[in-house]
Motif scaffolding. Sequence first.
Motif, mmCIF file in Angstrom:
data_model
loop_
_atom_site.group_PDB
_atom_site.id
_atom_site.type_symbol
_atom_site.label_atom_id
_atom_site.label_comp_id
_atom_site.label_asym_id
_atom_site.label_seq_id
_atom_site.Cartn_x
_atom_site.Cartn_y
_atom_site.Cartn_z
ATOM 1 N N LEU A 1 -48.945 25.929 -69.298
ATOM 2 C CA LEU A 1 -49.078 26.209 -67.492
ATOM 3 C C LEU A 1 -47.881 27.491 -66.848
ATOM 4 O O LEU A 1 -48.831 28.786 -67.204
ATOM 5 C CB LEU A 1 -49.502 25.733 -66.413
ATOM 6 C CG LEU A 1 -50.973 24.246 -66.990
ATOM 7 C CD1 LEU A 1 -50.623 22.978 -66.598
ATOM 8 C CD2 LEU A 1 -52.004 25.538 -66.934
ATOM 9 N N LYS B 1 -57.262 23.531 -63.794
ATOM 10 C CA LYS B 1 -55.765 23.972 -63.965
ATOM 11 C C LYS B 1 -55.328 25.342 -64.827
ATOM 12 O O LYS B 1 -54.099 25.974 -64.181
ATOM 13 C CB LYS B 1 -55.203 22.161 -64.810
ATOM 14 C CG LYS B 1 -55.031 21.320 -63.678
ATOM 15 C CD LYS B 1 -54.400 20.159 -64.043
ATOM 16 C CE LYS B 1 -55.021 19.226 -63.854
ATOM 17 N NZ LYS B 1 -54.048 17.831 -63.770
ATOM 18 N N ILE B 2 -55.562 25.525 -66.289
ATOM 19 C CA ILE B 2 -55.096 26.458 -66.925
ATOM 20 C C ILE B 2 -55.433 28.273 -66.077
ATOM 21 O O ILE B 2 -55.047 28.478 -66.213
ATOM 22 C CB ILE B 2 -56.503 27.074 -68.186
ATOM 23 C CG1 ILE B 2 -55.501 25.250 -69.085
ATOM 24 C CG2 ILE B 2 -56.054 27.662 -69.199
ATOM 25 C CD1 ILE B 2 -56.395 25.102 -70.440
ATOM 26 N N ALA C 1 -53.220 28.428 -63.338
ATOM 27 C CA ALA C 1 -52.056 29.152 -64.485
ATOM 28 C C ALA C 1 -52.098 30.440 -64.436
ATOM 29 O O ALA C 1 -51.152 31.808 -63.958
ATOM 30 C CB ALA C 1 -52.004 28.547 -65.571
#
Length: 138
Positions: A80, A130-131, A134
Amino acid sequence: MKGGWDGASITLTDQDKLTLRIAAWGAVSLMSAAGSAHKVATEGSIALTSATGVVGHMLAKAPKGVKYGKSVAELADQVLPALTASVSLLKRQDPAEADNFRSTVIVALEAAAGTHRGAPSPTLAEMTRKITGALDAA
């Protein structure tokens, strides 16, 4: 950058190149951990190796000798921040390549999530969030 990329005005150190590879290939690994590993990894890998431009040259092969850790949490701890650093690094040198990197990773995520019929599982959807977060933090 040396290597015959016409018009490339990007200078990447070996560490920069490794960061880009860890970020993109690690994102596919995170998706694999969150879904049907073999199918997800295959589809995500095809997306990465189909990239063009400087990013395509960087992602043509997975990084060698990288230890992602023993758990998904350890993998995420590396990947991340590498995603955010990669977009930031590329934005400073060539915003178009930063967009290329981001869209390449997004296509890999979509390809990986698309291995399921219908909507992706909640686990894959959360990992995608989440990716993407990031990538967007840069």
